[in-house]
Design an enzyme around this catalytic site. Structure first.
Site, short mmCIF file in Angstrom:
data_model
loop_
_atom_site.label_atom_id
_atom_site.label_comp_id
_atom_site.label_asym_id
_atom_site.label_seq_id
_atom_site.Cartn_x
_atom_site.Cartn_y
_atom_site.Cartn_z
N CYS A 54 -13.49 -1.71 6.72
CA CYS A 54 -12.50 -0.78 5.75
C CYS A 54 -13.43 -0.10 4.75
O CYS A 54 -13.00 0.96 4.22
CB CYS A 54 -11.64 -1.99 4.92
SG CYS A 54 -10.41 -2.84 6.15
N CYS A 84 -15.00 -3.25 0.31
CA CYS A 84 -13.71 -3.66 0.57
C CYS A 84 -13.02 -4.83 -0.37
O CYS A 84 -13.75 -5.53 -0.99
CB CYS A 84 -13.44 -3.98 2.01
SG CYS A 84 -14.14 -5.83 2.46
N LYS A 89 -6.08 7.15 12.26
CA LYS A 89 -6.31 7.67 10.83
C LYS A 89 -6.76 9.02 11.07
O LYS A 89 -7.55 9.56 11.87
CB LYS A 89 -7.70 6.92 10.31
CG LYS A 89 -7.19 5.42 9.96
CD LYS A 89 -8.28 4.70 9.55
CE LYS A 89 -7.94 3.30 9.21
NZ LYS A 89 -8.96 2.45 8.69
N CYS A 147 -15.99 -8.13 6.43
CA CYS A 147 -16.07 -8.61 8.09
C CYS A 147 -16.44 -7.37 8.81
O CYS A 147 -16.41 -6.19 8.24
CB CYS A 147 -14.51 -8.94 8.28
SG CYS A 147 -13.35 -7.55 8.53
N ARG A 206 0.95 -1.46 0.16
CA ARG A 206 -0.14 0.14 -0.14
C ARG A 206 0.84 1.11 0.17
O ARG A 206 1.89 1.30 0.71
CB ARG A 206 -0.92 0.07 1.30
CG ARG A 206 -1.91 1.27 1.40
CD ARG A 206 -2.68 1.04 2.75
NE ARG A 206 -3.45 0.16 2.73
CZ ARG A 206 -3.85 -0.79 3.68
NH1 ARG A 206 -3.36 -0.35 4.84
NH2 ARG A 206 -4.55 -1.91 3.82
N LYS A 215 -3.80 1.31 14.92
CA LYS A 215 -3.75 2.31 13.78
C LYS A 215 -4.19 3.47 14.07
O LYS A 215 -5.30 3.67 14.99
CB LYS A 215 -4.42 1.43 12.43
CG LYS A 215 -5.68 1.25 12.79
CD LYS A 215 -6.28 0.54 11.51
CE LYS A 215 -7.80 -0.07 11.93
NZ LYS A 215 -8.03 -0.86 10.65
N ARG A 221 -2.01 6.56 9.57
CA ARG A 221 -1.87 5.98 7.98
C ARG A 221 -1.99 7.04 7.28
O ARG A 221 -1.71 8.44 7.67
CB ARG A 221 -3.14 5.00 8.06
CG ARG A 221 -3.28 3.85 9.11
CD ARG A 221 -2.19 2.73 8.75
NE ARG A 221 -2.42 1.61 9.61
CZ ARG A 221 -3.08 0.65 9.40
NH1 ARG A 221 -3.91 0.55 8.26
NH2 ARG A 221 -3.22 -0.52 9.98
N CYS A 275 -7.81 -11.03 1.68
CA CYS A 275 -7.69 -10.71 2.77
C CYS A 275 -7.97 -11.74 3.87
O CYS A 275 -8.85 -12.54 4.00
CB CYS A 275 -8.88 -9.61 3.08
SG CYS A 275 -8.93 -9.03 4.84
#
Length: 561
Positions: A474, A425, A206, A470, A71, A204, A140, A431
């Site tokens: 995302c 996603c 954001k 899931c 990414r 993470k 991120r 994934c």
């Protein structure tokens, strides 16, 4: 892997080096050592495997078909035509499934094998793009409103976001030593990390910059959001929101999606100081014991919003001013050609699930390559997985439009509003967290829902639909008017009732159901919407007004009554 072991791995990694060099050199396996699978995330990559053939390979006594997703770190998703051509070549030479635009305005490459991982990283760096901190327990990729109309305002906000992204990068030189062959110098492995410390963040983080009246970044889904306040055509500052986050875990009421709270206003020169205060407060007070409770939203809920704001102001050395008025109209993109304030033109293209490839009758990768060869402006990835060909001189508009038509990139002219706004996603096959299909299921599910909309004369209704494989979210499903959240292969939780501005979460309406029941549940609701809606009323707003779902801003994923 336990939470404790993740914290140990970070602490003992010698600033994100671990044994990555040894893992990469091991010819016996296509995988990395377990601890290095954690550390490589901070370098912008995830180890994955092809789940479509996992069982087949197990029966053959072969290890899984390991590969890596890479990414990019591209703040605001802005790249030049030359960079586009370089990234296109990388996707062609090293990856599978072309290029993919993420909901954070980054590119993802899928299917890179371990033996070509270093070459791919070097090629990305040669394009003056890196992948450092694109994943992992750090800040991120910073998202920024695509905003194709107000070019000077976008440039100002974009520059501020890029500067913040650079400020929040880790200080470690591990990335440059491992992937770019830079020599180790004195202090390697012991670099000072004044923002992140020895163990980086608990989870993470954001950040998003929104420019009203469009909330394309879904600013309230961000840990830290900056909402641009414009007065007299000038940027005077930002309202600050904190504590957004989409992730959850099925069956665990201690985890839930949350929308951010607006806590005040700051001037542009205070952005970096404020961001540093929020990030370091989360570093010091975030939950490092229970990893599922480690995001900023839980820190705020556990300690209180007022307490956290006071702590941030103390660290920043200034108090936030009262928030200023703002309003959002919607959270989508504006498609087709629009003229900017500088007289240049911007073309927004629809790319379903952000996937750019030459496959299944599509030639989008080739088409955008040809456009990049003649384009003199920039490309902007949008947070809705679309692409803006920005800054087109009037003299080039016809040529770029011809190429868009030639290569089938003009389907925005024919697509329904539902299809234009839909997100998904990646999910299967790569994934590791996916419980159900998302990207691969989206086209056929859109067909089914469009049939229902046609039945009720609603094909022009701009309903926001998202699918996530899931509950980690995302594709930001909890901010969709209709969302499917994967529960098991072919089965989803049906979520309903967010608004079209990204300011209200949806509710769990039906749990663990397959497509026939999903459509059967939607059919009567769409019939009621067609018959009872008021002028301009969104589907989510109607469901709330009609009492189909109850309003709640932040909540555990419990069934609606």
């Amino acid at each position: 892997m336990s939470t404790h072991s993740v914290e140990d791995i970070k602490n003992e990694s010698h600033r994100l080096r671990g044994s990555l060099l040894q893992s990469l050199a091991d010819p016996v396996t296509g995988a990395l050592r377990e601890s290095d699978q954690v550390l490589i995330k901070y370098h912008g990559s995830y180890q994955q495997d092809d789940r479509d053939i996992r069982e087949e390979r197990r029966l053959q006594k072969l290890e899984p078909a390991h590969s890596f997703m890479i990414r990019t770190r591209t703040p605001g998703g802005v790249v030049t035509p030359q960079q586009w051509l370089q990234l296109d070549a990388i996707a062609t030479d090293y990856a599978e499934r072309g290029l993919r635009i993420t909901t954070r305005q980054a590119f993802q490459f899928h299917g890179v094998v371990k033996g070509e991982l270093k070459s791919t990283m070097k090629a990305i760096n040669a394009a003056l793009i890196d992948t450092l901190a694109a994943c992992g327990d750090v800040n991120r990729n910073v998202a920024v409103a695509a905003n194709p109309l107000e070019s000077s305002l976008h440039a100002t906000v974009q520059a501020q976001a890029a500067a913040l992204s650079e400020f929040l990068l880790p200080n470690t030189r591990a990335y440059y030593e491992i992937w770019l062959d830079e020599e180790r110098v004195g202090g390697s492995g012991e670099e000072d990390e004044p923002i992140y410390g020895n163990a980086y963040l608990p989870r993470k983080f954001k950040i998003g910059f929104a420019i009203p009246p469009v909330n394309d970044v879904d600013v309230f889904a961000q840990d830290l959001g900056f909402i641009a306040i414009v007065e007299g055509g000038e940027l005077v500052g930002y309202n600050v929101s904190i504590g957004g986050g989409m992730g959850a875990t099925h069956g665990d009421a201690e985890t839930y999606p949350r929308i951010g709270d607006v806590i005040g206003f700051i001037t542009p020169d205070q952005v970096i100081g404020l961001a540093k205060a929020v990030v370091t407060a989360q570093r010091d007070f975030g939950n490092r014991t229970v990893r599922k409770r480690a995001r900023l939203k839980y820190t705020i809920d556990d300690r209180g919003l007022a307490w956290f704001k006071t702590e941030v102001e103390r660290r920043a050395g200034f108090a936030l001013a009262p928030a200023r008025e703002f309003s959002f109209d919607h959270s989508g993109d504006r498609f087709g050609w629009v003229e900017g304030e500088d007289g240049r033109w911007h073309l927004t293209l629809r790319l379903l699930s952000g996937r750019i490839w030459d496959r299944d009758g599509l030639s989008h990768l080739t088409g955008l390559r040809e456009i990049a060869k003649v384009h003199v402006g920039e490309f902007r990835l949008t947070p809705n997985q679309n692409l803006v060909i920005a800054g087109v001189p009037a003299a080039l508009r016809e040529r770029i439009d011809e190429l868009a038509v030639q290569y089938g990139l003009d389907d925005y002219r024919r697509a329904t509003p539902l299809r234009l706004k839909a997100l998904a996603c990646v999910a299967f096959p790569t994934c590791g967290l996916a419980m159900a299909e998302a990207e691969r299921y989206l086209p056929s599910f859109l067909d089914r829902v469009e049939d229902l909309l046609g039945k009720h004369d609603l094909r022009d209704a701009p309903i926001n639909l998202r699918i996530s494989g899931c509950p980690n979210g995302c594709s930001r499903p909890y901010l969709a008017e209709i969302a499917l959240v994967g529960k098991a292969p072919g089965r989803y939780n049906l979520m309903l009732g967010a608004d079209h501005r990204g300011q209200r979460l949806n509710r769990l309406y039906r749990e663990n159901i397959a497509e026939p029941q999903i459509l059967a549940e939607l059919d009567p609701l769409l019939a009621r919407y067609a018959a009872e809606r008021t002028v301009g009323e969104g589907f989510g707003d109607f469901l709330l007004r009609a009492g189909v779902i109850a309003a709640r801003e932040s909540f555990p994923l419990e069934l609606a009554s």
